[in-house]
Design an enzyme around this catalytic site. Structure first.
Site, mmCIF file in Angstrom:
data_model
loop_
_atom_site.group_PDB
_atom_site.id
_atom_site.type_symbol
_atom_site.label_atom_id
_atom_site.label_comp_id
_atom_site.label_asym_id
_atom_site.label_seq_id
_atom_site.Cartn_x
_atom_site.Cartn_y
_atom_site.Cartn_z
ATOM 1 N N GLU A 52 0.804 -1.222 0.000
ATOM 2 C CA GLU A 52 0.000 0.000 0.000
ATOM 3 C C GLU A 52 0.833 1.266 0.000
ATOM 4 O O GLU A 52 0.529 2.222 -0.697
ATOM 5 C CB GLU A 52 -0.920 0.002 1.210
ATOM 6 C CG GLU A 52 -2.103 -0.926 1.034
ATOM 7 C CD GLU A 52 -2.983 -0.973 2.253
ATOM 8 O OE1 GLU A 52 -2.511 -0.647 3.351
ATOM 9 O OE2 GLU A 52 -4.146 -1.364 2.105
ATOM 10 N N GLU A 65 -9.466 18.825 35.464
ATOM 11 C CA GLU A 65 -10.366 19.957 35.322
ATOM 12 C C GLU A 65 -9.669 21.297 35.330
ATOM 13 O O GLU A 65 -10.192 22.271 34.823
ATOM 14 C CB GLU A 65 -11.422 19.917 36.429
ATOM 15 C CG GLU A 65 -12.503 18.902 36.116
ATOM 16 C CD GLU A 65 -13.631 18.926 37.110
ATOM 17 O OE1 GLU A 65 -13.418 19.405 38.219
ATOM 18 O OE2 GLU A 65 -14.715 18.460 36.757
#
Lengths: 581, 118
Positions: free
Chosen positions: A72, A312
């Protein structure tokens, strides 16, 4: 002895280590030596990379040269693509450690004019193998042949022959194949390569993708059967064999301070166990991160390494915020004892998080890991999955003897204990922070919900954030339960006043007794004075009486003299006696 | 080859027609890769030779290469199947695989329709 051992060696399947992190653990040593392995999966799931890493690691770590036959990508593309993973293919090719061969098949160029075989490919491969003495071969993706050559009958027969031939050659081969709709590979390659089949998967759930690897089949060998998350990053592939861990961690009796003296006191005065798992849960803004930061700072002061995952806040924000309560984290970051790792929970899937955690922990080798907060994952994934992930993290960290502190945000409307029930069983020490609303105030309270293996305090203590860090107040228990905030202050004032009145009373009593004593003393003095005056009076009286007696005697004497009596001697003797008195 | 032609056309657009007849008249440069003396190899050689002699007499250059003897050549010419006939010239580049028993397909591969029409 020698005979049996050699017999056993022949019997048991030989394996070629892939060098891929974690993969060899799942498969118990790697890929089957001298046999082809099918690696299948959808587009972009990492098949080529798996093959390439297998070759590169083989060439660099196990001295097994390899051939990469690509159907490929051109060799230039390949070299470029894997350079991002730190593989220097050019160098390896130059040193005959790896040979790259790009097989180009252009359907439009080809005209089939009768019977043929794929001997050309065989010869090419054999030539390459013999040229560098290859032990490993990767065919990526051989299914492209199906697109280029229309005659499937010939092709299938030739593929069968190819895999047999590879076995005869004794090379360990990896054959990649695109995943089909119902079969492992689009062209059913699993029919031909049946010794070992590995499935790679790239799934997207709730907008986050996770790569997973599964060993579908491994003939003649035991293997982990689960789906293992893996990741591809700048160091190549790494697979996580986490669920293979059991519950046989080494247990430590050592204790480490939480960084807050009064909290330590609540935990037998010694703090957490080393290697235990601590959960700090509570509603928003109760100071979970502050407790975590205290713990981190205390650990750094002891010279331990801390890995802080913040999900956070950004590290800088966290450092700034903690500075406001007097916790200085930045120096430790600069010293390299504290490392922040900030990622959004939604940035990638749970498994990926797990994989990243693994990787970072293995790289940084911390003594303490903090995850703040753990439950942001719940938003992105199902609870069960979160639980398994946390369990895996806990297991992993425990086995590494790392003390872990999780914080967990509980939502306001659910019971505090409830929302964390999912992971509570995994936790050794659970601190619960809660806000106590009382008389128009919101105060923070902390208590130890559970702590395995220690006699912990059962009190709810008031928790105050000061500019010198977190302070825990000695519990103030009134008649109506624990008091906090101004209520506590008021109660304290009240009690202080009471004490004061008692003190006053004592003073008063003391004064009174003093007064009484003084009165008594003055009475005594007066009596004494009376007595003295009486005494002197009496003495006077006595004297006059004696004088009277004397005068009487004298009178008698004078009378006797006058009567010419010879009793002078007696009279003088009596006088002498009186003087003595 | 394409690359070489392109600038030529650009420089002298008037000569555009020229390469065409040249190409038609130009020699067929063919290379047949075989694998030893297998049946297919022999079939391919005999079939091809027949066709060439019949339709391309004097216009072709055929080179037969045994892959077993020259395995290193397989990579350069992108050989997968055997036997493979490579038509290097005239353009377009073609690979004709198989034992050349299907004559029409061989013609197709060799771009021999015009010759047939003649």
């Amino acid at each position: 002895m020698k005979k049996t051992s050699s017999k056993l060696a022949i019997k048991s399947l030989q394996k070629s280590p892939s060098g891929i992190q974690g993969f060899d653990e799942i498969t118990g040593g790697g890929l089957p030596t001298g046999r082809p392995t099918l690696v299948c999966g959808g587009a972009g799931c990492g098949k080529t990379l798996f093959g390439m890493e297998f070759l590169v690691r083989g060439a660099t770590q196990f001295n097994e040269p390899g051939i990469f036959m690509s159907f490929e990508e051109t060799t230039e593309e390949l070299t470029k693509n894997v350079a991002s993973l730190g593989f220097d293919l050019e160098y390896l090719v130059k040193n005959k450690k790896i040979a790259l061969d790009y097989v180009r098949i252009e359907r439009s160029e080809i005209e089939e004019t009768g019977e043929y075989d794929l001997e050309g490919l065989f010869i090419r491969l054999a030539y390459a193998i013999d040229n560098i003495g290859a032990k490993r071969v990767v065919l990526d993706t051989i299914e492209s042949l199906f697109a280029g050559l229309p005659n499937q009958l010939i092709l299938r027969a030739e593929l069968r022959r190819l895999f047999r031939w590879l076995k005869e050659k004794g090379v360990t081969a990896v054959i990649t194949g695109e995943r089909g709709d119902e079969t492992f590979t689009r062209q059913g390659l699993e029919e031909y390569v049946s010794d070992c089949v590995i499935m790679l998967d790239h799934r997207v759930t709730e907008q986050t993708s996770t790569r997973r690897l599964r060993v579908v089949k491994y003939r003649g060998s035991t293997h982990g059967t689960n789906e293992y998350p893996f990741l591809i990053d700048e160091n190549g592939f790494s697979v996580l064999p986490i669920t293979s861990l059991g519950l046989n961690h080494i247990v430590s009796n050592k204790r480490i301070s939480s960084g807050i003296p009064l909290l330590d006191k609540m935990l037998e005065g010694k703090g957490y166990y080393r290697g235990s798992t601590v959960l700090v849960s509570g509603t928003a803004g109760v100071g979970k991160t502050s407790i975590a930061a205290h713990f981190a700072e205390a650990a750094c002061k002891r010279g331990e390494r801390v890995l802080y995952f913040c999900f956070e806040e950004s590290p800088n924000q966290l450092i700034r915020n903690m500075l406001s309560i007097g916790i200085k984290l930045e120096p430790w970051v600069r010293k390299g004892l504290l490392q922040f790792q900030a990622t959004r929970p939604t940035f990638y899937g749970l498994e990926m998080h797990l994989a990243v955690t693994h990787k970072i922990v293995n790289a940084f080798k911390p003594d303490i890991v903090i995850m703040d907060p753990i439950n942001t994952f719940v938003a992105s994934e199902k609870e069960f999955e979160v639980k398994t992930m946390v369990m895996r993290i806990v297991d992993f960290l425990k086995s590494e003897q790392i003390t872990t502190l999780f914080t967990s945000l509980t939502s306001g409307n659910s019971t505090l204990e409830d929302s964390d029930a999912g992971i509570s069983s995994l936790i050794d020490t659970w601190l619960l922070l809660r806000d106590i609303e009382l008389s128009g105030e919101r105060n923070r309270g902390l208590y130890v919900l559970k702590s395995r293996g220690m006699a912990n305090s059962n009190q709810i203590r008031e928790f105050i954030l000061t500019d010198h860090g977190v302070k825990l107040r000695e519990a103030y228990i009134g008649s109506s339960g624990g008091l906090t905030g101004s209520a506590r202050v008021a109660q304290e004032a009240l009690e202080n006043a009471e004490v004061l009145t008692h003190k006053h009373e004592i003073e008063r009593k003391k004064r009174e007794i003093e007064r009484k004593r003084k009165a008594l003393e003055s009475k005594i003095a007066a009596l004494q004075a009376d007595f003295d005056s009486e005494e002197s009076e009496v003495v006077k009286l006595i004297k006059t009486e004696q004088d009277m007696i004397k005068r009487l005697e004298q009178d008698k004497m004078e009378m006797a003299v006058s009567r010419k009596a010879a009793k002078e001697k007696n009279a003088t003797g009596n006088l002498k006696n009186h003087d003595k008195k | 080859m394409m690359k070489k032609n392109k600038p030529k056309i650009k420089e002298t657009p008037g000569k555009f027609e020229q390469p065409m007849p040249e190409r038609n008249q130009g020699k067929y440069i063919l290379r047949l890769y075989i694998t030893g003396t297998t049946n297919r190899s022999i079939m391919a050689i005999t079939n091809l030779k027949k066709i060439c002699e019949e339709y391309l007499e004097g216009q072709y250059d055929l080179e037969v290469i045994d892959l077993y003897k020259n395995p290193n050549l397989a990579k350069g010419d992108q050989i997968i199947a055997a036997p493979t006939l490579i038509k290097k010239l005239p353009l377009p580049f073609r690979r004709i695989i198989g034992d050349m028993s299907n004559k029409e397909k061989v013609f197709l591969g060799l771009d021999l329709r015009e010759v047939k029409e003649k």
